[in-house]
Design an enzyme around this catalytic site. Structure first.
Site, PDB file in Angstrom:
ATOM      1  N   SER A   1      67.778  23.433  42.719  1.00  0.00           N
ATOM      2  CA  SER A   1      66.507  24.155  42.765  1.00  0.00           C
ATOM      3  C   SER A   1      65.746  24.173  41.448  1.00  0.00           C
ATOM      4  O   SER A   1      64.626  24.685  41.406  1.00  0.00           O
ATOM      5  CB  SER A   1      66.742  25.599  43.239  1.00  0.00           C
ATOM      6  OG  SER A   1      67.004  25.635  44.625  1.00  0.00           O
TER       7      SER A   1
ATOM      8  N   GLU B   1      68.868  19.487  51.967  1.00  0.00           N
ATOM      9  CA  GLU B   1      69.729  18.304  51.830  1.00  0.00           C
ATOM     10  C   GLU B   1      69.826  17.812  50.388  1.00  0.00           C
ATOM     11  O   GLU B   1      70.808  17.165  50.000  1.00  0.00           O
ATOM     12  CB  GLU B   1      69.223  17.171  52.729  1.00  0.00           C
ATOM     13  CG  GLU B   1      69.398  17.405  54.218  1.00  0.00           C
ATOM     14  CD  GLU B   1      68.296  18.276  54.805  1.00  0.00           C
ATOM     15  OE1 GLU B   1      67.348  18.636  54.055  1.00  0.00           O
ATOM     16  OE2 GLU B   1      68.382  18.612  55.996  1.00  0.00           O
TER      17      GLU B   1
ATOM     18  N   LYS C   1      64.664  29.041  35.485  1.00  0.00           N
ATOM     19  CA  LYS C   1      64.822  28.685  36.900  1.00  0.00           C
ATOM     20  C   LYS C   1      66.220  28.121  37.077  1.00  0.00           C
ATOM     21  O   LYS C   1      66.642  27.230  36.336  1.00  0.00           O
ATOM     22  CB  LYS C   1      63.787  27.645  37.332  1.00  0.00           C
ATOM     23  CG  LYS C   1      63.949  27.214  38.799  1.00  0.00           C
ATOM     24  CD  LYS C   1      63.523  28.339  39.726  1.00  0.00           C
ATOM     25  CE  LYS C   1      64.009  28.104  41.165  1.00  0.00           C
ATOM     26  NZ  LYS C   1      65.412  28.579  41.352  1.00  0.00           N
ATOM     27  N   THR C   2      66.922  28.631  38.046  1.00  0.00           N
ATOM     28  CA  THR C   2      68.300  28.206  38.285  1.00  0.00           C
ATOM     29  C   THR C   2      68.383  27.282  39.496  1.00  0.00           C
ATOM     30  O   THR C   2      67.426  27.106  40.245  1.00  0.00           O
ATOM     31  CB  THR C   2      69.204  29.424  38.527  1.00  0.00           C
ATOM     32  OG1 THR C   2      68.743  30.109  39.712  1.00  0.00           O
ATOM     33  CG2 THR C   2      69.164  30.377  37.347  1.00  0.00           C
TER      34      THR C   2
END
EC number: 3.5.2.6
Length: 286
Positions: A66, A164, A230-231
């Site tokens: 992500s 995915e 952001k992780t």
């Protein structure tokens, strides 16, 4: 008198240990790899100059997971700057458009969400459906990869949609980046003329407002320090973070950390990333 001198010498000998309780960053990274039985990729880059301060496996490929959502919203903002998109534009979607983990978008099936709201959801809450809806506006994974090539990133690539893209198969170059490429791209988005000053501020603010990064570097951040991040999380032990850090509430450096191919639990992966962050912070003035 001799006894006093010996006491002073003994005290002085312990001071370095008292001042630096954490290992040096590279030592901590090597320790993390050993404890994780996996691979760690990391880079620490000066935001102003682009100079690399610390690097480990910085040119090896790791799944983006992500963390790609920051680049995605950068591409969206570039379209806004070009007059091809508006943050206020409302996007409507259906139940079948939702994928796993969509905590914000699933609540707005009736009224839809604006492009700006989707970016906020994608970055601050890592909403996967929001990311897919935004991906469609930039031409899908191929369109985002084309944007990356246009701004000079010839390494980072997105090939699949959420969820995915988080598969993280060993040896699979799809949906990957390198710590060095991700840091350089983030720096371009935030400091160059690739985005307007307004769009740069907006992208940074979305990262400041991140609400799902608590167990990572934020857990070891001293009072008064700046962080915007952001992780990402994926299969087969993949975990990552892209962040801007600095004391005195100022963004001084870009830090990118990726993990892969580890059997460690999510809690253990979070702890190792936090440990690397703590080492960077403690040894900031190197």
């Amino acid at each position: 008198m001799r006894y006093i001198r010996l006491c002073i010498i003994s005290l002085l000998a312990t001071l370095p240990l008292a001042v630096h309780a954490s290992p040096q960053p590279l030592e901590q990274i090597k320790l993390s790899e050993s404890q994780l039985s996996g691979r760690v990729g990391m880079i620490e880059m000066d935001l102003a100059s682009g100079r690399t301060l610390t690097a480990w496996r910085a040119d090896e490929r790791f799944p983006m997971m992500s963390t790609f959502k920051v680049v995605l919203c950068g591409a969206v903002l570039a379209r806004v700057d070009a007059g091809d998109e508006q943050l206020e534009r409302k996007i409507h979607y259906r139940q079948q458009d939702l994928v796993d983990y969509s905590p914000v978008s699933e609540k707005h099936l009736a009224d839809g969400m604006t492009v700006g709201e989707l970016c906020a959801a994608a970055i601050t809450m890592s909403d996967n459906s929001a990311a897919n809806l935004l991906l469609a506006t930039v031409g899908g994974p191929a369109g985002l990869t084309a944007f990356l090539r246009q701004i000079g990133d010839n390494v980072t690539r997105l090939d699949r949609w959420e969820t995915e893209l988080n598969e993280a198969l060993p040896g699979d170059a799809r949906n990957t980046t390198t710590p060095a490429s991700m840091a350089a791209t983030l720096r371009k988005l935030l400091t160059s003329q690739r985005l307007s000053a307004r769009s740069q501020r907006q992208l940074l603010q979305w990262m400041v407002d991140d609400r799902v990064a608590g167990p990572l570097i934020r857990s070891v951040l001293p009072a008064g320090w700046f962080i915007a991040d952001k992780t990402g999380a994926g299969e087969r032990g993949a975990r990552g973070i892209v962040a801007l850090l600095g004391p005195n509430n100022k963004a001084e450096r870009i830090v990118v950390i990726y993990l892969r191919d580890t059997p460690a639990s999510m809690a253990e992966r979070n702890q190792q990333i936090a440990g690397i962050g703590a080492a960077l912070i403690e040894h900031w003035q190197r």
